[in-house]
Scaffold this active site. Structure first.
Site, PDB file in Angstrom:
ATOM      1  N   ASP A  31     -10.985   2.672   4.456  1.00 58.03           N
ATOM      2  CA  ASP A  31     -11.333   1.256   4.305  1.00 58.03           C
ATOM      3  C   ASP A  31     -12.847   1.054   4.252  1.00 58.03           C
ATOM      4  OD1 ASP A  31      -9.374  -0.718   3.986  1.00 58.03           O
ATOM      5  OD2 ASP A  31      -8.645  -0.412   6.032  1.00 58.03           O
ATOM      6  N   GLN A  55      -4.632  -1.858   9.660  1.00 58.36           N
ATOM      7  CA  GLN A  55      -4.501  -3.160   9.008  1.00 58.36           C
ATOM      8  C   GLN A  55      -5.090  -4.257   9.897  1.00 58.36           C
ATOM      9  OE1 GLN A  55      -3.505  -3.522   5.885  1.00 58.36           O
ATOM     10  NE2 GLN A  55      -3.774  -5.736   5.927  1.00 58.36           N
ATOM     11  N   LYS A 114       0.850  -1.204   0.000  1.00 59.67           N
ATOM     12  CA  LYS A 114       0.000   0.000   0.000  1.00 59.67           C
ATOM     13  C   LYS A 114       0.885   1.253   0.000  1.00 59.67           C
ATOM     14  CE  LYS A 114      -3.644  -2.518   2.303  1.00 59.67           C
ATOM     15  NZ  LYS A 114      -4.606  -2.721   3.372  1.00 59.67           N
TER      16      LYS A 114
HETATM   17  N1  LIG Z   1      -7.415  -2.554   6.870  1.00 57.42           N
HETATM   18  C1  LIG Z   1      -7.532  -3.619   6.086  1.00 57.42           C
HETATM   19  N2  LIG Z   1      -7.115  -4.800   6.510  1.00 57.42           N
HETATM   20  C2  LIG Z   1      -7.251  -5.886   5.690  1.00 57.42           C
HETATM   21  C3  LIG Z   1      -7.780  -5.742   4.392  1.00 57.42           C
HETATM   22  C4  LIG Z   1      -8.225  -4.485   3.992  1.00 57.42           C
HETATM   23  O1  LIG Z   1      -8.766  -4.297   2.876  1.00 57.42           O
HETATM   24  N3  LIG Z   1      -8.075  -3.435   4.840  1.00 57.42           N
HETATM   25  N4  LIG Z   1      -7.832  -6.850   3.554  1.00 57.42           N
HETATM   26  C5  LIG Z   1      -7.087  -8.043   3.901  1.00 57.42           C
HETATM   27  C6  LIG Z   1      -5.650  -7.934   3.531  1.00 57.42           C
HETATM   28  N5  LIG Z   1      -5.516  -7.319   2.244  1.00 57.42           N
HETATM   29  C7  LIG Z   1      -5.168  -6.023   2.195  1.00 57.42           C
HETATM   30  O2  LIG Z   1      -4.796  -5.380   3.111  1.00 57.42           O
HETATM   31  C8  LIG Z   1      -5.787  -8.079   1.080  1.00 57.42           C
HETATM   32  C9  LIG Z   1      -5.486  -9.432   1.048  1.00 57.42           C
HETATM   33  C10 LIG Z   1      -5.728 -10.167  -0.122  1.00 57.42           C
HETATM   34  C11 LIG Z   1      -6.281  -9.561  -1.222  1.00 57.42           C
HETATM   35  C12 LIG Z   1      -6.553 -10.298  -2.476  1.00 57.42           C
HETATM   36  O3  LIG Z   1      -7.245  -9.831  -3.351  1.00 57.42           O
HETATM   37  N6  LIG Z   1      -5.998 -11.480  -2.608  1.00 57.42           N
HETATM   38  C13 LIG Z   1      -6.170 -12.296  -3.787  1.00 57.42           C
HETATM   39  C14 LIG Z   1      -4.836 -12.646  -4.374  1.00 57.42           C
HETATM   40  C15 LIG Z   1      -4.190 -11.449  -4.939  1.00 57.42           C
HETATM   41  C16 LIG Z   1      -2.819 -11.792  -5.493  1.00 57.42           C
HETATM   42  O4  LIG Z   1      -1.889 -12.038  -4.725  1.00 57.42           O
HETATM   43  O5  LIG Z   1      -2.696 -11.835  -6.717  1.00 57.42           O
HETATM   44  C17 LIG Z   1      -6.855 -13.593  -3.422  1.00 57.42           C
HETATM   45  O6  LIG Z   1      -6.736 -14.027  -2.257  1.00 57.42           O
HETATM   46  O7  LIG Z   1      -7.505 -14.170  -4.291  1.00 57.42           O
HETATM   47  C18 LIG Z   1      -6.611  -8.208  -1.146  1.00 57.42           C
HETATM   48  C19 LIG Z   1      -6.354  -7.489   0.003  1.00 57.42           C
HETATM   49  C20 LIG Z   1      -7.150  -8.272   5.393  1.00 57.42           C
HETATM   50  N7  LIG Z   1      -6.829  -7.094   6.114  1.00 57.42           N
END
Ligand SMILES: Nc1nc2c(c(=O)[nH]1)N[C@@H](CN(C=O)c1ccc(C(=O)N[C@@H](CCC(=O)O)C(=O)O)cc1)CN2
Length: 261
Positions: free
Chosen positions: A189, A166, A122
């Protein structure tokens, strides 16, 4: 991780994917745009999704190839690049017009490797478009009060326009207390109950929408997929992805989507 499946219950719109032509002798021709020729001898043999569109009296379905593909590959990386360019241009304009550089504060508690990676990404994404990032890293045994203190400071800091805590937080912390402490105007968020509540209600507009489901919708939007009237299945019901994804799809289905796009 939640996922979404969209299908179109209306025969007119389904022409994009599958087109049926009914003939007087009850034969139905199915033009499948990609893939092998399929011949079905009875509607009962049709896959469920197809049988919805086939007239009950149809006895035969044959298939032929056509030019338009039935599936589109969505290139997320290319859309992300395009969005970064757009944001970068907006950030430059904002700076030139009113001298404001957008600032994002990220609060990371604990030593989870995946969370650290997300936060790092990020931060890199912010830097690449000219957004200033502020970061607080607290140890796993930090107190809830400490986290609340940082959030309160960021709420009052004019250089910070967005605050992101997070998740997940360490188990001794009350996630609800912490997310409630982020002021809704800086809740990028979209996890504050007021923002989620506004998303759920007609006639209300959230200030921010959770980013992962918004990203999925944005991809569909940029590829010209109209959500209105579609049937959608959301697999997963987390507060972060599944639940807001379902709310977003409902919003777009009833035309409340303008604020989201
Ligand atoms: N404050 C936040 N914490 C968390 C969030 C968030 O949006 N805000 N989301 C998740 C962690 N995260 C971002 O922080 C996140 C994790 C995974 C993905 C995602 O799309 N993963 C895909 C694979 C993507 C790739 O690696 O190509 C999947 O699993 O299919 C997006 C965001 C928890 N904490």
């Amino acid at each position: 991780m939640a996922s979404m499946i969209l299908s179109d219950p209306s025969s007119a719109a389904s022409v994009h994917r599958l087109s049926f032509t009914r003939f007087s002798n009850s034969l139905v021709f199915l033009r499948r745009f990609v893939g092998p020729l399929h011949v079905f001898s009875h509607t009962a043999a049709l896959p469920r999704a197809l049988s919805l569109h086939a007239p009950c009296s149809s006895r035969f379905i044959t298939a032929s190839m056509a030019a338009e593909p039935s599936a589109k590959v969505i290139d997320g990386k290319s859309v992300a690049k395009q969005i970064r360019e757009e944001i970068s241009a907006e950030v430059t304009k904002l700076k030139e017009a009113i001298g404001v550089v957008p600032g994002l504060a990220v609060v990371l508690v604990g030593d989870r490797k995946d969370s650290a990676t997300y936060v790092r990404n990020k931060k890199i994404a912010c830097e690449s478009v000219g957004i200033k990032s502020f970061e607080v890293n607290l140890p796993n045994d930090a107190s809830e009060q400490e986290v609340l203190k940082y959030i309160s400071d960021f709420n009052g800091e004019p250089l910070v326009h967005g605050i992101l805590v997070q998740l997940p937080l360490p188990s001794h912390m009350n996630e609800q207390n912490i997310l409630n402490a982020v002021m809704i105007e800086k809740d990028v968020d979209g996890f504050h109950p007021l923002n989620i509540g506004r998303l759920a209600m007609r006639g209300r507009e959230p200030m921010f929408v959770p980013c992962t489901p918004k990203g999925c919708i944005e991809l569909l939007h940029r590829y010209g997929v109209d959500i209105k009237g579609k049937r959608a299945v959301v697999i997963g019901r987390s507060n972060i992805v599944g639940m807001p994804a379902a709310l977003l799809l409902q919003c777009l289905d009833i035309g409340r989507g303008k604020m989201l796009l």
